[in-house]
Design an enzyme around this catalytic site. Sequence first.
Site, PDB file in Angstrom:
ATOM      1  N   LYS A  22       2.035  28.840  25.216  1.00 15.31           N
ATOM      2  CA  LYS A  22       2.922  28.098  25.211  1.00 15.31           C
ATOM      3  C   LYS A  22       3.914  28.965  26.013  1.00 15.31           C
ATOM      4  O   LYS A  22       4.353  27.964  26.802  1.00 15.31           O
ATOM      5  CB  LYS A  22       3.380  27.751  24.026  1.00 15.31           C
ATOM      6  CG  LYS A  22       4.540  27.278  24.125  1.00 15.31           C
ATOM      7  CD  LYS A  22       5.077  26.882  22.343  1.00 15.31           C
ATOM      8  CE  LYS A  22       6.270  28.206  22.309  1.00 15.31           C
ATOM      9  NZ  LYS A  22       7.447  28.789  22.787  1.00 15.31           N
ATOM     10  N   ASN A  23       4.070  29.945  25.867  1.00 10.65           N
ATOM     11  CA  ASN A  23       5.393  30.259  26.979  1.00 10.65           C
ATOM     12  C   ASN A  23       4.425  30.447  28.889  1.00 10.65           C
ATOM     13  O   ASN A  23       5.898  30.769  29.149  1.00 10.65           O
ATOM     14  CB  ASN A  23       5.734  31.948  26.252  1.00 10.65           C
ATOM     15  CG  ASN A  23       6.371  32.063  25.378  1.00 10.65           C
ATOM     16  OD1 ASN A  23       6.964  30.728  25.214  1.00 10.65           O
ATOM     17  ND2 ASN A  23       7.196  32.766  24.534  1.00 10.65           N
ATOM     18  N   ARG A 102      14.987  25.382  23.634  1.00 11.41           N
ATOM     19  CA  ARG A 102      15.610  26.286  25.032  1.00 11.41           C
ATOM     20  C   ARG A 102      15.455  26.513  26.464  1.00 11.41           C
ATOM     21  O   ARG A 102      16.151  26.010  27.332  1.00 11.41           O
ATOM     22  CB  ARG A 102      16.122  26.997  24.300  1.00 11.41           C
ATOM     23  CG  ARG A 102      16.877  28.265  24.738  1.00 11.41           C
ATOM     24  CD  ARG A 102      16.613  29.813  24.177  1.00 11.41           C
ATOM     25  NE  ARG A 102      16.935  30.581  25.042  1.00 11.41           N
ATOM     26  CZ  ARG A 102      18.581  30.190  25.253  1.00 11.41           C
ATOM     27  NH1 ARG A 102      19.446  30.124  24.747  1.00 11.41           N
ATOM     28  NH2 ARG A 102      18.615  32.414  25.966  1.00 11.41           N
ATOM     29  N   CYS A 126      20.685  28.871  18.314  1.00  7.69           N
ATOM     30  CA  CYS A 126      19.718  28.732  17.383  1.00  7.69           C
ATOM     31  C   CYS A 126      19.373  29.781  16.397  1.00  7.69           C
ATOM     32  O   CYS A 126      20.291  31.140  16.448  1.00  7.69           O
ATOM     33  CB  CYS A 126      18.712  28.768  18.675  1.00  7.69           C
ATOM     34  SG  CYS A 126      17.848  30.479  19.122  1.00  7.69           S
ATOM     35  N   ARG A 131      21.502  33.666  22.403  1.00  4.96           N
ATOM     36  CA  ARG A 131      20.963  33.744  22.986  1.00  4.96           C
ATOM     37  C   ARG A 131      21.365  33.630  23.798  1.00  4.96           C
ATOM     38  O   ARG A 131      21.972  31.897  24.631  1.00  4.96           O
ATOM     39  CB  ARG A 131      19.555  32.561  22.828  1.00  4.96           C
ATOM     40  CG  ARG A 131      18.715  33.556  22.212  1.00  4.96           C
ATOM     41  CD  ARG A 131      17.462  32.610  21.061  1.00  4.96           C
ATOM     42  NE  ARG A 131      16.619  32.530  22.073  1.00  4.96           N
ATOM     43  CZ  ARG A 131      15.211  31.850  21.892  1.00  4.96           C
ATOM     44  NH1 ARG A 131      15.436  31.272  20.868  1.00  4.96           N
ATOM     45  NH2 ARG A 131      14.610  33.071  22.705  1.00  4.96           N
ATOM     46  N   ASP A 316       8.183  38.311  19.788  1.00  9.21           N
ATOM     47  CA  ASP A 316       7.806  36.693  18.582  1.00  9.21           C
ATOM     48  C   ASP A 316       5.640  37.865  17.854  1.00  9.21           C
ATOM     49  O   ASP A 316       5.215  36.195  17.457  1.00  9.21           O
ATOM     50  CB  ASP A 316       6.590  36.357  19.991  1.00  9.21           C
ATOM     51  CG  ASP A 316       7.616  35.756  20.839  1.00  9.21           C
ATOM     52  OD1 ASP A 316       8.651  35.656  20.117  1.00  9.21           O
ATOM     53  OD2 ASP A 316       7.637  34.065  21.914  1.00  9.21           O
ATOM     54  N   ARG A 408       5.540  23.351  16.788  1.00 12.14           N
ATOM     55  CA  ARG A 408       5.893  23.365  18.382  1.00 12.14           C
ATOM     56  C   ARG A 408       5.510  24.262  19.466  1.00 12.14           C
ATOM     57  O   ARG A 408       4.975  25.024  20.346  1.00 12.14           O
ATOM     58  CB  ARG A 408       7.682  24.266  18.431  1.00 12.14           C
ATOM     59  CG  ARG A 408       8.257  22.887  17.614  1.00 12.14           C
ATOM     60  CD  ARG A 408      10.034  24.059  18.211  1.00 12.14           C
ATOM     61  NE  ARG A 408       9.662  24.611  19.314  1.00 12.14           N
ATOM     62  CZ  ARG A 408      11.477  25.585  19.606  1.00 12.14           C
ATOM     63  NH1 ARG A 408      11.181  26.218  18.667  1.00 12.14           N
ATOM     64  NH2 ARG A 408      10.526  25.979  20.190  1.00 12.14           N
TER      65      ARG A 408
HETATM   66  C1  UD1 Z   1      11.085  34.360  26.087  1.00 12.72           C
HETATM   67  C2  UD1 Z   1      10.417  32.827  24.992  1.00 12.72           C
HETATM   68  C3  UD1 Z   1      10.407  33.666  23.696  1.00 12.72           C
HETATM   69  C4  UD1 Z   1      10.665  35.326  23.433  1.00 12.72           C
HETATM   70  C5  UD1 Z   1      11.686  36.293  24.540  1.00 12.72           C
HETATM   71  C6  UD1 Z   1      11.548  37.170  24.521  1.00 12.72           C
HETATM   72  C7  UD1 Z   1       9.685  31.334  26.378  1.00 12.72           C
HETATM   73  C8  UD1 Z   1       9.753  29.901  26.561  1.00 12.72           C
HETATM   74  N1  UD1 Z   1      10.557  32.269  25.571  1.00 12.72           N
HETATM   75  O1  UD1 Z   1      12.817  34.076  25.465  1.00 12.72           O
HETATM   76  O2  UD1 Z   1       8.905  33.562  22.548  1.00 12.72           O
HETATM   77  O3  UD1 Z   1      11.267  35.861  22.592  1.00 12.72           O
HETATM   78  O4  UD1 Z   1      11.295  35.520  25.327  1.00 12.72           O
HETATM   79  O5  UD1 Z   1      10.094  37.650  24.992  1.00 12.72           O
HETATM   80  O6  UD1 Z   1       8.902  32.384  26.682  1.00 12.72           O
HETATM   81  N2  UD1 Z   1      19.849  37.368  27.351  1.00 12.72           N
HETATM   82  C9  UD1 Z   1      21.203  37.403  27.520  1.00 12.72           C
HETATM   83  N3  UD1 Z   1      22.086  36.656  28.587  1.00 12.72           N
HETATM   84  C10 UD1 Z   1      20.620  35.627  29.155  1.00 12.72           C
HETATM   85  C11 UD1 Z   1      19.707  35.532  28.686  1.00 12.72           C
HETATM   86  C12 UD1 Z   1      19.037  36.331  27.842  1.00 12.72           C
HETATM   87  O7  UD1 Z   1      22.496  38.440  27.304  1.00 12.72           O
HETATM   88  O8  UD1 Z   1      21.170  35.029  30.276  1.00 12.72           O
HETATM   89  C13 UD1 Z   1      19.412  37.654  25.901  1.00 12.72           C
HETATM   90  C14 UD1 Z   1      18.977  37.422  24.776  1.00 12.72           C
HETATM   91  O9  UD1 Z   1      19.857  37.088  23.365  1.00 12.72           O
HETATM   92  C15 UD1 Z   1      17.844  38.232  24.235  1.00 12.72           C
HETATM   93  C16 UD1 Z   1      17.161  38.878  25.236  1.00 12.72           C
HETATM   94  O10 UD1 Z   1      18.505  39.159  26.364  1.00 12.72           O
HETATM   95  O11 UD1 Z   1      18.754  38.808  23.349  1.00 12.72           O
HETATM   96  C17 UD1 Z   1      15.835  38.104  25.993  1.00 12.72           C
HETATM   97  O12 UD1 Z   1      16.231  37.208  25.939  1.00 12.72           O
HETATM   98  P1  UD1 Z   1      15.540  36.151  27.064  1.00 12.72           P
HETATM   99  O13 UD1 Z   1      13.690  37.283  27.326  1.00 12.72           O
HETATM  100  O14 UD1 Z   1      15.680  35.545  27.629  1.00 12.72           O
HETATM  101  O15 UD1 Z   1      14.528  35.223  25.488  1.00 12.72           O
HETATM  102  P2  UD1 Z   1      14.183  34.003  26.505  1.00 12.72           P
HETATM  103  O16 UD1 Z   1      13.894  33.855  27.561  1.00 12.72           O
HETATM  104  O17 UD1 Z   1      15.161  32.572  25.414  1.00 12.72           O
END
Ligand code: UD1
Length: 429
Positions: A22-23, A102, A126, A131, A316, A408
């Site tokens: 999925k990711n 998201r 969420c 996030r 995850d 999902r």
């Molecule tokens: C993706 C995955 C999700 C997984 C996560 C971490 C997909 C669709 N989703 O989510 O399944 O759990 O990676 O492996 O691939 N953060 C910030 N600022 C930002 C962006 C992120 O502070 O601009 C923080 C987030 O709050 C979190 C951490 O960074 O604490 C990691 O988040 P991120 O790797 O961005 O997760 P997603 O891409 O949302």
Amino acid sequence: MDKIRIRGGNTLSGEIPISGAKNATLPLMIASMLSDETLTLRNVPRLADVQLLNRILGNHGVDMSVDGKRHGSTGLAGDTVHLTARQIVDTTAPYELVSKMRASFWVLGPLIARCGIAKVSLPGGCAIGTRPVDLHLMGLEALGAQIEVEGGYVVASAPKGLSGARINFPKVSVGATHNVLMAATLAKGQTVLENAAREPEIGDVAECLNKMGAKISGIGTSTLTIDGVSRLNGATHQVLPDRIETGTYAMAVAMTGGEVSLTGARSDLLECLFPVMEQVGAKMTETSHGITVSRNGQGLAPVDVDTSPYPGFPTDLQAQLMGLMTKANGTSRIRETIFENRFMHVQELVRLGADISLDGDTALVTGVDRLQGAQVMATDLRASVSLVIAGLAAEGDTFVNRVYHLDRGFEQLEKKLSACGAEIERVSA
Ligand code: UD1
């Protein structure tokens, strides 16, 4: 609303085909916006998130068609999907759509790169934490985008186009890496992303982008170098197998005992899981078809695990590991370092009889002899499947409510598990 009913106690044996990730599928679909030619993706899982992203991309003008069977039909092989963004007809991604998923925020980078303007709703909070998207915006601004946040929307423009830059992410973010990587493929000059996320799904997207004519090197490392090109072409790409689905079923087998072949799984994507499962007392073996998981006789041993970015133990799989450890002989310590508040499953596992205490980012899970079936509620995708794992070992019936979370991200979960001997079915409430 549908529920999943599980009667625990059966061991699992047989074969579970692992679906496309999925990711990886979601950003690959979004990458189709970077070209006016067709991107064909094979091994696309049939998931609610894929259908929702199809609607979101359709709003921007991306045409999606599926080969053969209709989307949502019952076969277990993945779909072949063709995505064509001949023309971007709308550069706005509205709140009503982005708030439902998201990852759809990641259209921001491709829209700015291709059209020079974009208006994308902030995704909002969420169930697993605040996030934020500051890293996405920082990276795109470094490429020359002018960004304002107005009325809950990110309004971005790059009237002169994007230009390459050196960007050092202060924190590893999967989403920010995807977003900025996609935008940088069409920027003028060279971009270097330092402290980029190394998740295999990012490598998969980068390889697909290279097939489309992008020039990305350093794939699989934390430094990605992108030499911008003026346009991308169509391509065909096979989505890599889902390592989170693989790890989830491995833990289900560890929970119930038995032996299951996870066909199509790739052990190189889950190296961190092998030592953890060995410690738990389950055996994972690489085979020519995938990975075989077994546990015979002996009980489960407790573990001490911290989640961390790839190649560490994935957040995850944290909920699933906790579900498994509810039956271990002793106390496990599980620390969540990626997301604050990703412990929504704890209270639901406790409803099944688990003994879990929380101290900040750390859960202490003391194994119990008996779990007992109960009504429980899915709160997010991975949390919900941890309840399924616990339900497989609970006495009596467990009902997992809010099944849409499972849909999902897990393709035909009840079918895959019941084919291996689990008593699990979907029932209408
Ligand atoms: C993706 C995955 C999700 C997984 C996560 C971490 C997909 C669709 N989703 O989510 O399944 O759990 O990676 O492996 O691939 N953060 C910030 N600022 C930002 C962006 C992120 O502070 O601009 C923080 C987030 O709050 C979190 C951490 O960074 O604490 C990691 O988040 P991120 O790797 O961005 O997760 P997603 O891409 O949302």
